[in-house]
Motif scaffolding. Sequence first.
Motif, PDB file in Angstrom:
ATOM      1  N   VAL A  95       0.855  -1.165  -0.067  1.00 45.30           N
ATOM      2  CA  VAL A  95      -0.057  -0.047   0.002  1.00 45.30           C
ATOM      3  C   VAL A  95       0.774   1.330   0.075  1.00 45.30           C
ATOM      4  CG1 VAL A  95      -1.614   1.363   1.349  1.00 45.30           C
ATOM      5  CG2 VAL A  95      -2.047  -1.042   1.046  1.00 45.30           C
ATOM      6  N   GLY A  96       2.133   1.321   0.819  1.00 37.72           N
ATOM      7  CA  GLY A  96       2.843   2.503   0.850  1.00 37.72           C
ATOM      8  C   GLY A  96       3.604   2.681  -0.339  1.00 37.72           C
ATOM      9  N   ASP A 107     -12.053   1.589  -1.647  1.00 39.49           N
ATOM     10  CA  ASP A 107     -12.350   0.592  -2.533  1.00 39.49           C
ATOM     11  C   ASP A 107     -10.961   0.351  -3.138  1.00 39.49           C
ATOM     12  OD1 ASP A 107     -15.074   0.110  -1.807  1.00 39.49           O
ATOM     13  OD2 ASP A 107     -15.707   1.404  -3.644  1.00 39.49           O
ATOM     14  N   GLU A 108     -10.345   1.408  -3.518  1.00 36.81           N
ATOM     15  CA  GLU A 108      -9.022   1.292  -3.796  1.00 36.81           C
ATOM     16  C   GLU A 108      -8.080   0.391  -3.196  1.00 36.81           C
ATOM     17  OE1 GLU A 108      -7.384   4.904  -6.571  1.00 36.81           O
ATOM     18  OE2 GLU A 108      -8.512   5.572  -4.866  1.00 36.81           O
ATOM     19  N   LEU A 109      -8.112   0.732  -1.894  1.00 31.47           N
ATOM     20  CA  LEU A 109      -7.265   0.278  -0.823  1.00 31.47           C
ATOM     21  C   LEU A 109      -7.756  -1.390  -0.783  1.00 31.47           C
ATOM     22  CD1 LEU A 109      -5.028   0.520   1.020  1.00 31.47           C
ATOM     23  CD2 LEU A 109      -6.915   0.881   2.909  1.00 31.47           C
ATOM     24  N   GLN A 111      -9.087  -3.238  -3.000  1.00 28.71           N
ATOM     25  CA  GLN A 111      -8.478  -3.856  -4.170  1.00 28.71           C
ATOM     26  C   GLN A 111      -6.940  -4.291  -4.080  1.00 28.71           C
ATOM     27  OE1 GLN A 111     -10.542  -5.398  -6.819  1.00 28.71           O
ATOM     28  NE2 GLN A 111      -8.388  -6.516  -7.064  1.00 28.71           N
ATOM     29  N   THR A 112      -6.124  -3.410  -3.655  1.00 31.57           N
ATOM     30  CA  THR A 112      -4.928  -3.680  -3.377  1.00 31.57           C
ATOM     31  C   THR A 112      -4.593  -4.565  -2.332  1.00 31.57           C
ATOM     32  OG1 THR A 112      -4.294  -1.163  -4.049  1.00 31.57           O
ATOM     33  CG2 THR A 112      -2.552  -2.299  -2.866  1.00 31.57           C
ATOM     34  N   ILE A 113      -5.154  -4.702  -1.406  1.00 32.60           N
ATOM     35  CA  ILE A 113      -4.963  -5.765  -0.315  1.00 32.60           C
ATOM     36  C   ILE A 113      -5.257  -6.930  -0.749  1.00 32.60           C
ATOM     37  CG2 ILE A 113      -5.626  -6.412   1.673  1.00 32.60           C
ATOM     38  CD1 ILE A 113      -6.125  -3.506   2.735  1.00 32.60           C
ATOM     39  N   ALA A 114      -6.518  -6.997  -1.576  1.00 36.38           N
ATOM     40  CA  ALA A 114      -7.029  -8.513  -2.278  1.00 36.38           C
ATOM     41  C   ALA A 114      -5.946  -8.861  -3.164  1.00 36.38           C
ATOM     42  CB  ALA A 114      -8.346  -8.306  -2.873  1.00 36.38           C
ATOM     43  N   ASP A 115      -5.210  -7.824  -4.012  1.00 38.70           N
ATOM     44  CA  ASP A 115      -4.381  -8.375  -4.909  1.00 38.70           C
ATOM     45  C   ASP A 115      -3.086  -9.267  -4.103  1.00 38.70           C
ATOM     46  OD1 ASP A 115      -5.876  -7.664  -6.984  1.00 38.70           O
ATOM     47  OD2 ASP A 115      -4.984  -5.607  -7.256  1.00 38.70           O
ATOM     48  N   GLN A 116      -2.478  -8.208  -3.211  1.00 36.51           N
ATOM     49  CA  GLN A 116      -1.225  -8.728  -2.632  1.00 36.51           C
ATOM     50  C   GLN A 116      -1.534 -10.146  -1.546  1.00 36.51           C
ATOM     51  OE1 GLN A 116       1.628  -7.551  -2.516  1.00 36.51           O
ATOM     52  NE2 GLN A 116       2.351  -8.986  -1.183  1.00 36.51           N
ATOM     53  N   THR A 117      -2.939 -10.319  -1.388  1.00 35.90           N
ATOM     54  CA  THR A 117      -3.425 -11.548  -0.499  1.00 35.90           C
ATOM     55  C   THR A 117      -3.049 -12.681  -1.595  1.00 35.90           C
ATOM     56  OG1 THR A 117      -4.609 -10.287   1.064  1.00 35.90           O
ATOM     57  CG2 THR A 117      -4.767 -12.640   0.758  1.00 35.90           C
ATOM     58  N   ARG A 118      -3.731 -12.328  -2.662  1.00 36.67           N
ATOM     59  CA  ARG A 118      -3.859 -13.505  -3.648  1.00 36.67           C
ATOM     60  C   ARG A 118      -2.422 -13.730  -4.090  1.00 36.67           C
ATOM     61  NH1 ARG A 118      -6.107 -10.732  -7.202  1.00 36.67           N
ATOM     62  NH2 ARG A 118      -4.282 -10.264  -8.490  1.00 36.67           N
ATOM     63  N   GLU A 119      -1.556 -12.833  -4.264  1.00 33.21           N
ATOM     64  CA  GLU A 119      -0.228 -13.252  -4.594  1.00 33.21           C
ATOM     65  C   GLU A 119       0.593 -13.907  -3.824  1.00 33.21           C
ATOM     66  OE1 GLU A 119       1.730  -9.844  -5.799  1.00 33.21           O
ATOM     67  OE2 GLU A 119       0.314  -9.151  -7.136  1.00 33.21           O
ATOM     68  N   MET A 120       0.144 -13.754  -2.215  1.00 32.88           N
ATOM     69  CA  MET A 120       0.948 -14.610  -1.251  1.00 32.88           C
ATOM     70  C   MET A 120       0.601 -15.715  -1.115  1.00 32.88           C
ATOM     71  SD  MET A 120       1.322 -11.743   1.899  1.00 32.88           S
ATOM     72  CE  MET A 120      -0.312 -10.981   1.934  1.00 32.88           C
ATOM     73  N   LEU A 121      -0.750 -16.139  -1.573  1.00 36.39           N
ATOM     74  CA  LEU A 121      -1.337 -17.612  -1.586  1.00 36.39           C
ATOM     75  C   LEU A 121      -1.227 -18.394  -2.626  1.00 36.39           C
ATOM     76  CD1 LEU A 121      -4.715 -16.654   0.453  1.00 36.39           C
ATOM     77  CD2 LEU A 121      -3.039 -18.009   1.243  1.00 36.39           C
ATOM     78  N   SER A 122      -0.688 -17.695  -3.618  1.00 34.19           N
ATOM     79  CA  SER A 122      -0.581 -18.532  -4.999  1.00 34.19           C
ATOM     80  C   SER A 122       0.778 -19.262  -5.038  1.00 34.19           C
ATOM     81  CB  SER A 122      -0.795 -17.510  -6.220  1.00 34.19           C
ATOM     82  OG  SER A 122      -1.960 -16.809  -6.070  1.00 34.19           O
ATOM     83  N   GLY A 123       0.888 -20.092  -5.902  1.00 28.28           N
ATOM     84  CA  GLY A 123       1.972 -20.782  -6.151  1.00 28.28           C
ATOM     85  C   GLY A 123       2.106 -22.503  -5.832  1.00 28.28           C
TER      86      GLY A 123
END
Length: 337
Positions: A95-96, A107-109, A111-123
């Motif tokens: 976010v920073g 809402d922007e924030l 979405q950013t949190i959701a994107d980062q969460t998805r990346e951390m859980l993927s792989g």
Amino acid sequence: MAFWRSKSEPKAADPSQPTAGSADGGKGGQAEGGSLLARMRAGLEKTRTVLNTDVRDLFKSEGRLVDDTLLEELFARLIRTDMGVEPATEICDRVGRDYRARVVKFDELLQTIADQTREMLSGASTELARAENGPTIILVVGVNGSGKTTSIGKLANNLHRSGQRVLLGAGDTFRAAAVEQLTIWSQRIGCDIVTGTANSDPASVAFRTAQRAVEEQYDVAVIDTAGRLQNQTHLMQQLDKIRRVVSKQIPEAPHEVLLVLDATAGQNAISQARGFSEVAGCTGIILAKLDGSAKGGVILPIRRQFDLPVKFVGLGEGIDDLSPFDPANFAAALFSR
């Protein structure tokens, strides 16, 4: 998302079998055709409500400047979901990096949190492993009260409905209620079960289950194990014995060792994951009771600390309320409004 590479086309639902409710008297399950996102959203309602309310309180209608004060307040809100310091820090760093010194809307924030969460859980793959030849052996471990036996029944139901011939092994011989419950599950699902006498050696049940699975050519055997605390060394050694006896029947078995964790336990679930993953050689996690917890963020530290994929999540009490885990749907459901 497929959770199993089926050997045949999925079987049609048997109208004679109940499709809602649980073996231990739970309420009705989710509708058969409901989307995974909708089911995940419903299961994460408590966590989402806490998170969205806490984060929304940081904002005015015109948005808010992203500075150190906002980031510190956001960090504190994220920690309340039990996601842990490291994931919360990574989200705040994102976010920073994206918005510092800018005015951002709520809402922007999100979405950013959701994107980062998805990346951390993927792989990592969330699909179940499958034996190249012969039956696939799945051990299920966890502490008493985690939802282990119920999760086994739901998993067996999923596999059965996907066209697999399933055999259950009631290895929790020290708890009569667990054997009885799993027997009820087998009857409702329409699959076979191997049981033992009360207080008999759980490893003997595991051995006979694997033996029968080979001899009668089952597609998959799901074996319950005695519920135990991760600090009970002698009982943890019993898990190692179970692994060894099933490998005598099928050298590469077990193909999966699934750890059932109670989502309502929050950070306590992490110590459970540490103890079991070291002794039992866990390959994945079933996160049970997610619908009853406001601590759904605990998925993140478990995934990051132990490199164990969450393969299924329990989203209710019904027989169909065990869903394959999907990082994108999880993130979307957790941070949707």
